[in-house]
Scaffold this active site. Sequence first.
Site, PDB file in Angstrom:
ATOM      1  N   CYS A  62       0.861  -1.183   0.000  1.00  0.00           N
ATOM      2  CA  CYS A  62       0.000   0.000   0.000  1.00  0.00           C
ATOM      3  C   CYS A  62       0.897   1.233   0.000  1.00  0.00           C
ATOM      4  O   CYS A  62       2.080   1.138  -0.316  1.00  0.00           O
ATOM      5  CB  CYS A  62      -0.994  -0.014   1.161  1.00  0.00           C
ATOM      6  SG  CYS A  62      -0.298   0.202   2.817  1.00  0.00           S
TER       7      CYS A  62
ATOM      8  N   ASN B 232       2.288   1.595   4.365  1.00  0.00           N
ATOM      9  CA  ASN B 232       2.517   0.353   5.095  1.00  0.00           C
ATOM     10  C   ASN B 232       2.129   0.471   6.571  1.00  0.00           C
ATOM     11  O   ASN B 232       2.766  -0.114   7.444  1.00  0.00           O
ATOM     12  CB  ASN B 232       3.966  -0.118   4.939  1.00  0.00           C
ATOM     13  CG  ASN B 232       4.193  -1.556   5.393  1.00  0.00           C
ATOM     14  OD1 ASN B 232       5.202  -1.834   6.019  1.00  0.00           O
ATOM     15  ND2 ASN B 232       3.291  -2.458   5.093  1.00  0.00           N
TER      16      ASN B 232
ATOM     17  N   CYS C 174      -1.644   0.800   7.237  1.00  0.00           N
ATOM     18  CA  CYS C 174      -3.073   0.466   7.331  1.00  0.00           C
ATOM     19  C   CYS C 174      -3.410  -0.796   6.536  1.00  0.00           C
ATOM     20  O   CYS C 174      -3.513  -1.877   7.090  1.00  0.00           O
ATOM     21  CB  CYS C 174      -3.947   1.632   6.840  1.00  0.00           C
ATOM     22  SG  CYS C 174      -4.060   3.010   7.995  1.00  0.00           S
ATOM     23  N   ARG C 175      -3.588  -0.643   5.231  1.00  0.00           N
ATOM     24  CA  ARG C 175      -4.122  -1.731   4.415  1.00  0.00           C
ATOM     25  C   ARG C 175      -3.184  -2.920   4.281  1.00  0.00           C
ATOM     26  O   ARG C 175      -3.586  -4.064   4.539  1.00  0.00           O
ATOM     27  CB  ARG C 175      -4.509  -1.212   3.028  1.00  0.00           C
ATOM     28  CG  ARG C 175      -5.619  -0.175   3.078  1.00  0.00           C
ATOM     29  CD  ARG C 175      -5.809   0.495   1.734  1.00  0.00           C
ATOM     30  NE  ARG C 175      -4.633   1.324   1.423  1.00  0.00           N
ATOM     31  CZ  ARG C 175      -4.418   1.894   0.253  1.00  0.00           C
ATOM     32  NH1 ARG C 175      -5.283   1.723  -0.728  1.00  0.00           N
ATOM     33  NH2 ARG C 175      -3.336   2.633   0.056  1.00  0.00           N
ATOM     34  N   SER C 176      -1.949  -2.693   3.853  1.00  0.00           N
ATOM     35  CA  SER C 176      -1.069  -3.847   3.603  1.00  0.00           C
ATOM     36  C   SER C 176      -0.695  -4.611   4.874  1.00  0.00           C
ATOM     37  O   SER C 176      -0.679  -5.848   4.843  1.00  0.00           O
ATOM     38  CB  SER C 176       0.158  -3.448   2.786  1.00  0.00           C
ATOM     39  OG  SER C 176       0.950  -2.481   3.428  1.00  0.00           O
TER      40      SER C 176
ATOM     41  N   ASP D   2      -8.545   3.243   1.130  1.00  0.00           N
ATOM     42  CA  ASP D   2      -7.642   3.589   2.228  1.00  0.00           C
ATOM     43  C   ASP D   2      -8.455   4.229   3.345  1.00  0.00           C
ATOM     44  O   ASP D   2      -9.048   5.289   3.161  1.00  0.00           O
ATOM     45  CB  ASP D   2      -6.574   4.561   1.738  1.00  0.00           C
ATOM     46  CG  ASP D   2      -5.459   4.780   2.745  1.00  0.00           C
ATOM     47  OD1 ASP D   2      -5.624   4.397   3.929  1.00  0.00           O
ATOM     48  OD2 ASP D   2      -4.424   5.333   2.346  1.00  0.00           O
TER      49      ASP D   2
END
Length: 160
Positions: free
Chosen positions: A15, A18, A20-22, A130
């Site tokens: 993401c 690095n 939140c999402r990934s 996001d």
Amino acid sequence: MGKQPVTVRRVLFVCLGNICRSPLVEGVARKHLADAGLDIEVASRGTGNWHVGEQADTRMRAAAANAGYELEIHCARQLAAADFEHYDLLLAMDGKNLRDMRAASNRSAHDRLALFLEWTSAAPPHDFPDPYYGEPEDFARSVALAEKGVEGLIKRLRGG
């Protein structure tokens, strides 16, 4: 007749920062791949360097913990040239991340780069939203979307 299983030993989730999402998808994948008996190395990176060395976002850690996923030990890292050689599959959280990955890699890696949700499921959305600037409930939605995507990842890895 089912599809052939996909041979993948190492997957990288990418993401922007690095935090939140990934890292969320990495944590969800680590748990569900192990539960499914699949021995696959997973990790995550960010295309940007703003958060290198930081833990995952506090709100994401809380949402993940509420769903039974551990993100406390995560330490943000930036995508590096060596990652394109090490990982069999590099899955971007959104189209901008994917474009940045393509720009940073050599052409030989391009066939191993894809959008996480597009690669794991035929259903929209293809970009993983996001939650960073969103509402608190967006973090819980992210967990549900990560679970859906990882379910599709496991199915695809098994040839489904």
